[in-house]
Design a protein around this motif. Structure first.
Motif, PDB file in Angstrom:
ATOM      1  N   ASN A  81       0.919  -1.212  -0.030  1.00 26.38           N
ATOM      2  CA  ASN A  81       0.024   0.005   0.190  1.00 26.38           C
ATOM      3  C   ASN A  81       0.875   1.153  -0.086  1.00 26.38           C
ATOM      4  O   ASN A  81       1.789   1.138   0.818  1.00 26.38           O
ATOM      5  CB  ASN A  81      -0.928  -0.035   1.310  1.00 26.38           C
ATOM      6  N   ILE A  82       0.377   2.297  -0.912  1.00 27.52           N
ATOM      7  CA  ILE A  82       1.280   3.365  -0.782  1.00 27.52           C
ATOM      8  C   ILE A  82       0.176   4.576  -1.079  1.00 27.52           C
ATOM      9  O   ILE A  82      -0.447   4.502  -1.779  1.00 27.52           O
ATOM     10  CB  ILE A  82       2.297   3.689  -1.532  1.00 27.52           C
ATOM     11  N   ASN A  83       0.236   5.595   0.077  1.00 26.84           N
ATOM     12  CA  ASN A  83      -0.859   6.700  -0.248  1.00 26.84           C
ATOM     13  C   ASN A  83      -0.273   8.020   0.096  1.00 26.84           C
ATOM     14  O   ASN A  83       0.681   7.987   1.294  1.00 26.84           O
ATOM     15  CB  ASN A  83      -1.794   6.416   0.947  1.00 26.84           C
ATOM     16  N   VAL A  84      -0.446   9.018  -0.622  1.00 32.12           N
ATOM     17  CA  VAL A  84      -0.016  10.243  -0.338  1.00 32.12           C
ATOM     18  C   VAL A  84      -1.244  11.228  -0.118  1.00 32.12           C
ATOM     19  O   VAL A  84      -1.892  11.111  -0.907  1.00 32.12           O
ATOM     20  CB  VAL A  84       1.005  11.057  -1.327  1.00 32.12           C
ATOM     21  N   THR A  85      -1.483  11.810   1.050  1.00 31.15           N
ATOM     22  CA  THR A  85      -2.479  12.774   1.472  1.00 31.15           C
ATOM     23  C   THR A  85      -2.607  13.666  -0.040  1.00 31.15           C
ATOM     24  O   THR A  85      -1.617  14.433  -0.577  1.00 31.15           O
ATOM     25  CB  THR A  85      -2.100  13.852   2.619  1.00 31.15           C
ATOM     26  N   ARG A  89       0.449  15.929  -3.009  1.00 32.95           N
ATOM     27  CA  ARG A  89       0.802  15.037  -4.039  1.00 32.95           C
ATOM     28  C   ARG A  89       1.500  15.918  -4.991  1.00 32.95           C
ATOM     29  O   ARG A  89       1.601  17.185  -5.120  1.00 32.95           O
ATOM     30  CB  ARG A  89      -0.551  14.469  -4.819  1.00 32.95           C
ATOM     31  N   ARG A  90       2.401  15.373  -5.903  1.00 34.01           N
ATOM     32  CA  ARG A  90       3.086  16.095  -7.000  1.00 34.01           C
ATOM     33  C   ARG A  90       4.122  16.667  -6.394  1.00 34.01           C
ATOM     34  O   ARG A  90       4.805  17.555  -7.147  1.00 34.01           O
ATOM     35  CB  ARG A  90       2.220  16.573  -8.051  1.00 34.01           C
ATOM     36  N   GLN A  91       4.632  16.417  -5.304  1.00 35.55           N
ATOM     37  CA  GLN A  91       5.935  16.797  -4.695  1.00 35.55           C
ATOM     38  C   GLN A  91       6.934  15.794  -4.379  1.00 35.55           C
ATOM     39  O   GLN A  91       8.049  16.214  -3.659  1.00 35.55           O
ATOM     40  CB  GLN A  91       5.504  17.540  -3.245  1.00 35.55           C
ATOM     41  N   GLY A  92       6.904  14.841  -4.959  1.00 38.89           N
ATOM     42  CA  GLY A  92       8.040  13.770  -4.919  1.00 38.89           C
ATOM     43  C   GLY A  92       7.952  13.070  -4.012  1.00 38.89           C
ATOM     44  O   GLY A  92       8.999  12.095  -3.586  1.00 38.89           O
ATOM     45  N   LEU A  93       6.836  13.173  -3.187  1.00 33.86           N
ATOM     46  CA  LEU A  93       6.909  12.156  -1.761  1.00 33.86           C
ATOM     47  C   LEU A  93       6.436  10.708  -1.875  1.00 33.86           C
ATOM     48  O   LEU A  93       7.239  10.198  -1.188  1.00 33.86           O
ATOM     49  CB  LEU A  93       5.732  13.047  -0.760  1.00 33.86           C
ATOM     50  N   ALA A  94       5.843  10.421  -2.644  1.00 35.45           N
ATOM     51  CA  ALA A  94       5.809   8.963  -3.193  1.00 35.45           C
ATOM     52  C   ALA A  94       6.976   8.203  -3.503  1.00 35.45           C
ATOM     53  O   ALA A  94       7.359   7.186  -3.098  1.00 35.45           O
ATOM     54  CB  ALA A  94       4.734   8.372  -4.048  1.00 35.45           C
ATOM     55  N   SER A  95       7.474   9.009  -4.472  1.00 37.40           N
ATOM     56  CA  SER A  95       8.925   8.592  -4.874  1.00 37.40           C
ATOM     57  C   SER A  95       9.902   8.102  -3.703  1.00 37.40           C
ATOM     58  O   SER A  95      10.603   7.443  -3.691  1.00 37.40           O
ATOM     59  CB  SER A  95       9.568   9.492  -5.945  1.00 37.40           C
ATOM     60  N   ARG A  96       9.940   9.357  -2.719  1.00 40.72           N
ATOM     61  CA  ARG A  96      10.851   9.208  -1.887  1.00 40.72           C
ATOM     62  C   ARG A  96      10.626   8.125  -0.751  1.00 40.72           C
ATOM     63  O   ARG A  96      11.523   7.609  -0.470  1.00 40.72           O
ATOM     64  CB  ARG A  96      10.788  10.862  -0.926  1.00 40.72           C
ATOM     65  N   THR A 121      -6.128   0.920 -14.694  1.00 46.00           N
ATOM     66  CA  THR A 121      -6.601   2.073 -14.642  1.00 46.00           C
ATOM     67  C   THR A 121      -6.122   3.264 -13.836  1.00 46.00           C
ATOM     68  O   THR A 121      -6.520   4.304 -13.908  1.00 46.00           O
ATOM     69  CB  THR A 121      -8.313   2.250 -14.692  1.00 46.00           C
ATOM     70  N   ASN A 122      -5.218   2.784 -12.877  1.00 48.24           N
ATOM     71  CA  ASN A 122      -4.749   4.083 -12.037  1.00 48.24           C
ATOM     72  C   ASN A 122      -3.564   4.550 -12.753  1.00 48.24           C
ATOM     73  O   ASN A 122      -2.173   4.327 -12.400  1.00 48.24           O
ATOM     74  CB  ASN A 122      -4.257   3.264 -10.877  1.00 48.24           C
ATOM     75  N   THR A 123      -3.886   5.402 -13.678  1.00 46.72           N
ATOM     76  CA  THR A 123      -2.650   6.057 -14.256  1.00 46.72           C
ATOM     77  C   THR A 123      -1.511   6.883 -13.373  1.00 46.72           C
ATOM     78  O   THR A 123      -0.475   6.640 -13.629  1.00 46.72           O
ATOM     79  CB  THR A 123      -3.187   7.204 -15.291  1.00 46.72           C
ATOM     80  N   GLU A 130       6.625   3.697 -13.273  1.00 47.77           N
ATOM     81  CA  GLU A 130       7.339   3.631 -14.529  1.00 47.77           C
ATOM     82  C   GLU A 130       8.422   4.567 -14.196  1.00 47.77           C
ATOM     83  O   GLU A 130       9.635   4.337 -14.654  1.00 47.77           O
ATOM     84  CB  GLU A 130       6.484   3.876 -15.684  1.00 47.77           C
ATOM     85  N   LYS A 131       8.192   5.817 -13.738  1.00 44.59           N
ATOM     86  CA  LYS A 131       9.201   6.929 -13.782  1.00 44.59           C
ATOM     87  C   LYS A 131      10.530   6.151 -12.755  1.00 44.59           C
ATOM     88  O   LYS A 131      11.818   6.671 -12.785  1.00 44.59           O
ATOM     89  CB  LYS A 131       8.647   8.004 -12.949  1.00 44.59           C
ATOM     90  N   LEU A 132      10.071   5.457 -11.789  1.00 43.76           N
ATOM     91  CA  LEU A 132      11.125   4.734 -11.001  1.00 43.76           C
ATOM     92  C   LEU A 132      11.582   3.479 -11.416  1.00 43.76           C
ATOM     93  O   LEU A 132      12.672   2.985 -10.620  1.00 43.76           O
ATOM     94  CB  LEU A 132      10.370   4.538  -9.314  1.00 43.76           C
TER      95      LEU A 132
END
Ligand SMILES: CC(C)(COP(=O)(O)OP(=O)(O)OC[C@H]1O[C@@H](n2cnc3c(N)ncnc32)[C@H](O)[C@@H]1OP(=O)(O)O)[C@@H](O)C(=O)NCCC(=O)NCCS
Length: 159
Positions: A81-85, A89-96, A121-123, A130-132
């Protein structure tokens, strides 16, 4: 917001206050996808596989890993599971979170794959993975035909 001041904390029953756990549950309930019920979220904390990204007293996101996953490749490090509030989002936090938390397992899981299931469907999530460096595997997902299995070698993810 100063991202550098945020810290990743391993959640345990001892440090997960009711207020903190309510935030985790609320993030999960608002993620817009299949949601794990609170008792499962608590179980994941109890076994020591959940990390929260804290912005002071606010949970900016959390990730749950399964270090003993055997569904794919015999043994892998599985992202449960991974979730960002939404506001973070879009600040690189999930990647980190993915890089740092998987990095904790470089010795125990040397040479192994990091695996996950993602809805076709979760684009946003697919783009993130993919980016990682994750690629779509031809393994069937344990979650059924609406999901894909994506994998990356651990050493490639934490570079
Ligand atoms: C998917 C999710 C975890 C991404 O978290 P995030 O912190 O915003 O991700 P990042 O900022 O690290 O994004 C890294 C890259 O992923 C891609 N990405 C992330 N969100 C995206 C979106 N909404 N649309 C398209 N690409 C996206 C982009 O390539 C992004 O890089 P960029 O911002 O430089 O363009 C977040 O949207 C979320 O919590 N969604 C709900 C829960 C969920 O889907 N979890 C995954 C279940 S498998």
């Amino acid at each position: 917001m100063q991202r550098s001041k945020m810290e990743i904390v391993l959640l345990t029953p001892a440090n997960t206050t009711d207020a903190l756990f309510r935030q985790i549950v609320a993030i999960e309930e608002n993620c817009g996808l299949f949601t794990y019920p609170p008792e499962v979220l608590w179980e994941c904390i109890a076994v020591g596989d959940t990390y929260a990204l804290m912005d002071g007293g606010t949970v900016a996101g959390f990730i749950t890993l399964d270090k003993d996953a055997t569904d794919y490749f015999g043994l892998s490090l599985h992202i449960v599971n991974i979730n960002v509030t939404a506001a973070y989002r879009r600040q690189g936090l999930a990647s980190r979170m993915l890089r740092v938390c998987c990095g904790y397992y470089t010795e125990s899981h040397a040479g192994l794959m990091v695996t996950l299931d993602v809805e076709k469907t979760n684009t946003p999530a697919r783009r993130l993975y993919e980016k990682l460096g994750f690629t779509v595997s031809d393994l069937p997902s344990e979650n059924g035909e609406n999901d894909l299995v994506m994998t990356v070698p651990l050493e490639q993810l934490i570079l």
